[in-house]
Design a protein around this motif. Sequence first.
Motif, mmCIF file in Angstrom:
data_model
loop_
_atom_site.group_PDB
_atom_site.id
_atom_site.type_symbol
_atom_site.label_atom_id
_atom_site.label_comp_id
_atom_site.label_asym_id
_atom_site.label_seq_id
_atom_site.Cartn_x
_atom_site.Cartn_y
_atom_site.Cartn_z
ATOM 1 N N ASN A 5 0.820 -1.210 0.000
ATOM 2 C CA ASN A 5 0.000 0.000 0.000
ATOM 3 C C ASN A 5 0.853 1.258 0.000
ATOM 4 O OD1 ASN A 5 -2.403 -1.390 -0.116
ATOM 5 N ND2 ASN A 5 -2.705 -1.385 2.085
ATOM 6 N N SER A 59 -7.127 0.942 6.443
ATOM 7 C CA SER A 59 -6.972 0.786 4.996
ATOM 8 C C SER A 59 -5.510 0.749 4.595
ATOM 9 C CB SER A 59 -7.679 1.918 4.254
ATOM 10 O OG SER A 59 -9.070 1.831 4.446
ATOM 11 N N THR A 63 -4.587 -5.115 2.806
ATOM 12 C CA THR A 63 -4.467 -5.161 1.357
ATOM 13 C C THR A 63 -5.762 -5.706 0.782
ATOM 14 O OG1 THR A 63 -2.105 -5.545 1.526
ATOM 15 C CG2 THR A 63 -3.133 -6.088 -0.570
ATOM 16 N N THR A 71 -3.627 -6.214 -6.398
ATOM 17 C CA THR A 71 -3.803 -5.327 -5.259
ATOM 18 C C THR A 71 -4.391 -4.015 -5.754
ATOM 19 O OG1 THR A 71 -1.894 -6.294 -4.143
ATOM 20 C CG2 THR A 71 -2.609 -4.135 -3.373
ATOM 21 N N PRO A 74 -5.834 1.510 -1.592
ATOM 22 C CA PRO A 74 -6.657 1.650 -0.380
ATOM 23 C C PRO A 74 -7.659 2.795 -0.573
ATOM 24 C CG PRO A 74 -4.341 1.491 0.195
ATOM 25 C CD PRO A 74 -4.410 1.655 -1.298
#
Length: 145
Positions: A5, A59, A63, A71, A74
Amino acid sequence: MLKDNLVILRNVNGFSQEEIAEKIGISRQAYAKWETGATVPDIEKCKKLADIYGTTIDSLIETTTIDGEKTILPPPKGKNIWGFVTINERGQLIIPKAVREMFKLSGGQRLIVLTDENDGIALVPAEVFEEKMKNVMEYASMKNE
């Protein structure tokens, strides 16, 4: 995971590792270790990162994937990604239980279907939509006076 992220959010927002490190008050090398997963930030640094990226700590550390493979970014603070629903042969879909609970939806409740040809479909509880429309109409009538 957090490291994935951090890379996604930094790149999407157009920051360098140096810029993010400076905003948080750490070295670029320390930040780089977070992106590789060698180390993890403390909770205070996670809060700063979440604020910079406009998301939540939850978030930031969770993931979300599409079909367990890709992926995805977020979501911003106050926004949620609930996963997939499938439309059955009769054109019906099941709203996930967590969503029904969060928005206090129950069987027989009316929902307004809003669409945008480019962006998709949104469902809004009829009471919420009607209240917002009432407020808009009141505001419009005040502007005309």
